[in-house]
Design an enzyme around this catalytic site. Sequence first.
Site, PDB file in Angstrom:
ATOM      1  N   GLU A  79       4.622  -3.346  -7.317  1.00  0.00           N
ATOM      2  CA  GLU A  79       5.729  -4.277  -7.533  1.00  0.00           C
ATOM      3  C   GLU A  79       7.011  -3.441  -7.556  1.00  0.00           C
ATOM      4  OE1 GLU A  79       6.699  -7.418  -7.602  1.00  0.00           O
ATOM      5  OE2 GLU A  79       8.638  -6.672  -8.261  1.00  0.00           O
ATOM      6  N   SER A  91      10.325  -6.965  -1.697  1.00  0.00           N
ATOM      7  CA  SER A  91       9.512  -8.134  -2.026  1.00  0.00           C
ATOM      8  C   SER A  91       9.086  -8.066  -3.487  1.00  0.00           C
ATOM      9  CB  SER A  91       8.274  -8.142  -1.120  1.00  0.00           C
ATOM     10  OG  SER A  91       7.479  -9.277  -1.374  1.00  0.00           O
ATOM     11  N   CYS A 122      -0.922  -1.755  -9.070  1.00  0.00           N
ATOM     12  CA  CYS A 122       0.093  -2.740  -9.431  1.00  0.00           C
ATOM     13  C   CYS A 122      -0.323  -3.393 -10.739  1.00  0.00           C
ATOM     14  CB  CYS A 122       0.205  -3.808  -8.339  1.00  0.00           C
ATOM     15  SG  CYS A 122       1.545  -5.000  -8.596  1.00  0.00           S
ATOM     16  N   GLU A 129      -1.069   3.155   0.424  1.00  0.00           N
ATOM     17  CA  GLU A 129      -1.153   2.814   1.844  1.00  0.00           C
ATOM     18  C   GLU A 129       0.227   2.513   2.414  1.00  0.00           C
ATOM     19  OE1 GLU A 129      -3.530  -0.694   1.906  1.00  0.00           O
ATOM     20  OE2 GLU A 129      -5.100   0.238   0.718  1.00  0.00           O
ATOM     21  N   CYS A 142      -1.937 -10.448  -9.521  1.00  0.00           N
ATOM     22  CA  CYS A 142      -2.114 -11.684  -8.750  1.00  0.00           C
ATOM     23  C   CYS A 142      -3.566 -11.737  -8.271  1.00  0.00           C
ATOM     24  CB  CYS A 142      -1.145 -11.724  -7.569  1.00  0.00           C
ATOM     25  SG  CYS A 142       0.582 -11.606  -8.082  1.00  0.00           S
ATOM     26  N   CYS A 174      -2.445  -5.806   1.666  1.00  0.00           N
ATOM     27  CA  CYS A 174      -2.090  -4.891   0.616  1.00  0.00           C
ATOM     28  C   CYS A 174      -3.288  -4.439  -0.231  1.00  0.00           C
ATOM     29  CB  CYS A 174      -1.070  -5.700  -0.175  1.00  0.00           C
ATOM     30  SG  CYS A 174      -0.760  -5.363  -1.828  1.00  0.00           S
ATOM     31  N   CYS A 234      -4.754 -10.836  -4.601  1.00  0.00           N
ATOM     32  CA  CYS A 234      -4.262  -9.585  -4.009  1.00  0.00           C
ATOM     33  C   CYS A 234      -5.183  -8.437  -4.399  1.00  0.00           C
ATOM     34  CB  CYS A 234      -2.843  -9.320  -4.499  1.00  0.00           C
ATOM     35  SG  CYS A 234      -2.193  -7.706  -4.049  1.00  0.00           S
ATOM     36  N   CYS A 253       5.737  -0.884   6.503  1.00  0.00           N
ATOM     37  CA  CYS A 253       5.424  -1.518   5.223  1.00  0.00           C
ATOM     38  C   CYS A 253       5.010  -0.399   4.272  1.00  0.00           C
ATOM     39  CB  CYS A 253       4.289  -2.520   5.429  1.00  0.00           C
ATOM     40  SG  CYS A 253       3.710  -3.278   3.908  1.00  0.00           S
TER      41      CYS A 253
HETATM   42  N1  SAH Z   1       4.511  -6.906  -5.445  1.00  0.00           N
HETATM   43  C1  SAH Z   1       5.354  -7.379  -4.401  1.00  0.00           C
HETATM   44  C2  SAH Z   1       5.170  -6.679  -3.064  1.00  0.00           C
HETATM   45  C3  SAH Z   1       3.776  -6.375  -2.576  1.00  0.00           C
HETATM   46  S1  SAH Z   1       2.769  -7.625  -1.858  1.00  0.00           S
HETATM   47  C4  SAH Z   1       5.191  -8.874  -4.228  1.00  0.00           C
HETATM   48  O1  SAH Z   1       4.275  -9.429  -4.796  1.00  0.00           O
HETATM   49  O2  SAH Z   1       6.020  -9.482  -3.550  1.00  0.00           O
HETATM   50  C5  SAH Z   1       3.569  -8.258  -0.439  1.00  0.00           C
HETATM   51  C6  SAH Z   1       3.228  -9.715  -0.163  1.00  0.00           C
HETATM   52  O3  SAH Z   1       1.852  -9.868   0.241  1.00  0.00           O
HETATM   53  C7  SAH Z   1       3.412 -10.601  -1.378  1.00  0.00           C
HETATM   54  O4  SAH Z   1       4.031 -11.805  -0.995  1.00  0.00           O
HETATM   55  C8  SAH Z   1       1.980 -10.842  -1.813  1.00  0.00           C
HETATM   56  O5  SAH Z   1       1.866 -11.985  -2.611  1.00  0.00           O
HETATM   57  C9  SAH Z   1       1.278 -10.936  -0.483  1.00  0.00           C
HETATM   58  N2  SAH Z   1      -0.188 -10.782  -0.532  1.00  0.00           N
HETATM   59  C10 SAH Z   1      -0.906 -10.015  -1.369  1.00  0.00           C
HETATM   60  N3  SAH Z   1      -2.225 -10.146  -1.111  1.00  0.00           N
HETATM   61  C11 SAH Z   1      -2.336 -11.004  -0.095  1.00  0.00           C
HETATM   62  C12 SAH Z   1      -3.449 -11.566   0.615  1.00  0.00           C
HETATM   63  N4  SAH Z   1      -4.703 -11.232   0.305  1.00  0.00           N
HETATM   64  N5  SAH Z   1      -3.197 -12.443   1.617  1.00  0.00           N
HETATM   65  C13 SAH Z   1      -1.917 -12.769   1.922  1.00  0.00           C
HETATM   66  N6  SAH Z   1      -0.836 -12.293   1.299  1.00  0.00           N
HETATM   67  C14 SAH Z   1      -1.039 -11.431   0.295  1.00  0.00           C
END
Ligand code: SAH
Length: 366
Positions: A184, A217, A128, A108, A132, A359, A135, A121
Amino acid sequence: MSQPPGQLTFVAPRRAKPARHLADLSMADRRAAVAELGEKAFRADQLSRHYFERLTTDVSAMTDLPAGSREKLAALLPSLLTPVRELTTDGGTTRKTLWRLFDGALVESVLMRYPDRVTMCVSSQAGCGMNCPFCATGQAGLTRNMSTAEIVEQVVAGARALAAGEVPGGPGRVSNVVFMGMGEPLANYKQVIGAVRRLVEPAPHGLGISARGVTVSTVGLVPAIGKLADEGLPVTLALSLHAPDDELRDTLVPINTRWKVAEVLDAAWAYAARTKRRVSIEYALIKDVNDHEWRADLLGKLVKNKLVHVNLIPLNPTPGSKWTASRPEDERAFVRRLEFHGVPVTVRDTRGREIDGACGQLAAAE
Ligand code: SAH
């Protein structure tokens, strides 16, 4: 293909690679590739201007190239992304695209137009491996790394839509690129650095976007943050912290079991010292999970007096998750606590909520 909690995947599964594309190559390599096709090396510059300046891949329209050369050179401009779905909101100024890659993998990208800038973005991996739990992408696991050109193509597609006046607000340009889509970025280091170079180098080498407008990020891959600092690319580093204490961060950002809060913050401060760029600390506020005032206080103490900006993100709940965004009063208290420590803090606007802007949510729904 969901991942067991806490499991990390660093090495992408071996998969067939996407076709080689102009945007994968440095100018020197483009000249070599053009020569391999039996063409004069300067055709690489012409082709690059068509792609990075005029944003075209249609060789039949490249009238400065001899007719007989066009088909041969087209081999360097294979189609890499096919749009599957497009969703718009905010009167058309937020556009999310779900793309299919050559092997069926889905990624996306999102274009967000503001009065003073346009931010794209982009995704850097299909899926990934960082797992997390809040996410959507993290839940699906890692399919594969994206190529440099697959990453760049997302920006070029946005730039093309803007140049064509398809986005309300008149013809425009992409001013900012954030690697906050799927994946990532620092786990796909080489391809991402290639993409950053294509984004920031002026035409005909690349798109000529200011490095200051590019944000990488990361969950906090400490050795890669060090490497990034040495690239001489003054891009903004965003660190997805989400918790100031190891106990909670071990579960919210499982990479923390490998590199602790203190280590990752040290890497961030070293990055700031090296690049003179303010590091952005990302913190998704999750109701009753990480939004306590004592955590705001601890975060404030950890980051005060540093070249830093804290970006609070109201959690965008993913389907099936028990977690939700913080109460407004808790969010306000969190902000006040950070301000008390003199830490610059903003709450990110929640554009694109109604189109599953978080994301990975579109791909997960497909
Ligand atoms: N892997 C990288 C970049 C992708 S995510 C990273 O983790 O930084 C970009 C940002 O969106 C990250 O800060 C991630 O933690 C956040 N994110 C992911 N899912 C989310 C959600 N459901 N609500 C809010 N922020 C979220």
